[in-house]
Structure formats: structure tokens, C-alpha cells
Design an enzyme around this catalytic site. Structure first.
Site, PDB file in Angstrom:
ATOM      1  N   GLU A 124      -1.174  -7.773   5.375  1.00 31.15           N
ATOM      2  CA  GLU A 124      -0.761  -8.609   7.274  1.00 31.15           C
ATOM      3  C   GLU A 124      -2.024  -8.722   8.059  1.00 31.15           C
ATOM      4  OE1 GLU A 124      -0.351  -5.797   5.122  1.00 31.15           O
ATOM      5  OE2 GLU A 124      -0.956  -4.481   6.563  1.00 31.15           O
ATOM      6  N   HIS A 163      -3.318  -4.781   1.548  1.00 25.39           N
ATOM      7  CA  HIS A 163      -2.567  -4.955   2.835  1.00 25.39           C
ATOM      8  C   HIS A 163      -2.681  -6.416   3.766  1.00 25.39           C
ATOM      9  CE1 HIS A 163      -2.330  -1.237   4.350  1.00 25.39           C
ATOM     10  NE2 HIS A 163      -3.263  -1.159   3.691  1.00 25.39           N
ATOM     11  N   CYS A 220       1.051  -1.138  -0.185  1.00 28.99           N
ATOM     12  CA  CYS A 220      -0.052  -0.281   0.349  1.00 28.99           C
ATOM     13  C   CYS A 220       0.716   1.260   0.299  1.00 28.99           C
ATOM     14  CB  CYS A 220      -0.951   0.621   1.110  1.00 28.99           C
ATOM     15  SG  CYS A 220      -2.362   1.540   0.963  1.00 28.99           S
TER      16      CYS A 220
HETATM   17  N1  GLN Z   1      -3.493   6.036   0.536  1.00 30.50           N
HETATM   18  C1  GLN Z   1      -2.358   6.198   1.220  1.00 30.50           C
HETATM   19  C2  GLN Z   1      -1.652   6.416   0.972  1.00 30.50           C
HETATM   20  O1  GLN Z   1      -1.687   7.784   0.006  1.00 30.50           O
HETATM   21  C3  GLN Z   1      -2.403   4.479   1.936  1.00 30.50           C
HETATM   22  C4  GLN Z   1      -2.677   3.856   2.340  1.00 30.50           C
HETATM   23  C5  GLN Z   1      -2.717   2.986   3.348  1.00 30.50           C
HETATM   24  O2  GLN Z   1      -1.452   2.149   2.736  1.00 30.50           O
HETATM   25  N2  GLN Z   1      -3.424   2.007   3.616  1.00 30.50           N
HETATM   26  O3  GLN Z   1       0.159   6.905   0.783  1.00 30.50           O
END
Ligand code: GLN
Length: 200
Positions: A182, A180, A84
Site C-alpha cells: 500500500e 507493504h 506485514c
Molecule cells: N514488526 C511488526 C510486528 O511484529 C510488524 C511491522 C509492520 O507491520 N510494519 O508486529
């Protein structure tokens, strides 16, 4: 085996847990440690950059000196997994939100990212995706204000797609996913990563 989880902000303890469970499953002797200083990455066989808020994570990585250390390790072939926000930080190119905030990118993967690519979905979306790299069984993916990859080049290759967008990429010693892994009990992605770390 020593796996460093970058613990500056975001979903850190869940990755520690997942990495430990995956080690246990594979019968690997090792430790997954919380990293907030570059010296803790000494001798690391793999590094995980968790989700969270990518601008904050990037800035804190710079401030702590873990930023440069991760770049060196990646250059030496040490496997890196970004999830992410971790995917965003690994990218070479970002969208106009990235440009505007001037957030630091490690620039290690040949990918262009779009932040919050699935809209500002209120919290999360969960979906089972087919990820051949992880076997036949679909993999439960949890997306939380997730980014997407709009372009890959060089030897980067897409490994997962959701709603027509690339949400997983592999390039040499690096893997980045927009979801995610995890947050579920399925440790297949962590296991795959640990096997890469064993080879390295
Ligand atoms: N939207 C977040 C970002 O741009 C990332 C979201 C996440 O890691 N769950 O940093």
C-alpha cells in the site's frame, strides 16, 4: 463490491487509498471501508488486515469482535489479504516472541512466522522483487520491521522470497505478504486481490 480494511491500528488509510485506486483501474464499482466493528463486515467481499503492530492489532481485533467475524468470513471463502503485521496475525504458528507475548493469532494460514526477521533494521528497506503471480515486471516491496515465513505446509505456497526467506504466501482464499504494497503506486497486488474477491 465491498472491501473492509481492518482499521484498529497501523497503515489503514494507505490501504483504503490503494484498494480504491485498484478498483478504479479495474473498473470495479465498489467501496473500500474502514472497519472497527464486526457489523461493518456484513456482506464484505474481501478483508484486508494492514501492517502495524501485530500484538496490538490482534488484541484490538479480539476486543472489538472483528477477530471472530474475520474467522467466520475466511471459513466461508471470503478472500483475506494480510500485510506485514497482518501476515503475522493470519499465521497458525509464531516464533518465541509470539509465544512470550501470548499475542492472539487468527491461525487461518498454514504458516510459521518469525517477527522482525530481518533484524531491527532502523526503519525500512525497499527492493524490487520478482513475484510471478503479479506478472513479469518486478514489484517494489517496502519492508518495515518485517516478519518472514519460516515454514509453510498444507496447501499454502510461497509466492515471494527476499534474502532467501519467504515473504509472500498464498493459500486458497488468502494472501499474506511481509511487505507493504500500500506504500507504493503499484496497485498490482491489490488488483490481484480484488479479482479474487470478484470470483468469490
Ligand atoms: N514488526 C511488526 C510486528 O511484529 C510488524 C511491522 C509492520 O507491520 N510494519 O508486529
Amino acid at each position: 463490491m465491498k472491501i473492509g480494511i481492518i482499521g484498529l491500528q497501523g497503515a489503514v488509510s494507505e490501504h483504503l487509498e490503494a484498494a480504491r485506486r485498484a478498483m478504479h483501474k479495474l473498473g470495479i464499482q465498489g467501496q473500500a471501508i474502514w472497519v472497527d466493528k464486526p457489523e461493518q463486515l456484513e456482506g464484505a467481499d474481501g478483508v484486508i488486515i494492514p501492517g502495524g503492530e501485530s500484538t496490538t492489532i490482534g488484541k484490538l481485533m479480539q476486543r472489538t469482535g472483528t477477530f471472530e467475524r474475520i474467522k467466520q468470513l475466511a471459513g466461508n471463502g471470503v478472500p483475506i489479504l494480510g500485510t506485514c503485521a497482518g501476515l503475522i496475525v493470519l499465521a497458525k504458528r509464531g516464533d518465541e516472541q509470539v509465544m512470550r507475548t501470548g499475542q492472539p493469532l487468527l491461525g487461518l494460514m498454514d504458516i510459521a512466522v518469525v517477527r522482525n526477521a530481518f533484524g531491527r533494521q532502523r526503519e525500512s528497506v525497499e527492493v524490487d522483487l520478482e513475484i510471478p503471480l503479479l506478472g513479469k515486471e518486478p514489484f517494489r516491496c517496502v519492508f518495515i520491521r518485517a516478519p518472514a515465513v519460516e515454514e509453510v505446509w498444507g496447501d499454502a505456497e510461497a509466492i515471494a522470497k527476499f534474502r532467501g526467506k519467504i515473504v509472500g504466501v498464498r493459500q486458497r482464499n488468502m494472501i499474506a505478504v511481509a511487505f507493504h504494497p500500500e506504500l507504493t503506486h503499484d496497485t498490482r497486488l491489490h488488483e490481484h486481490f480484488l479479482r479474487m474477491c470478484q470470483k468469490g
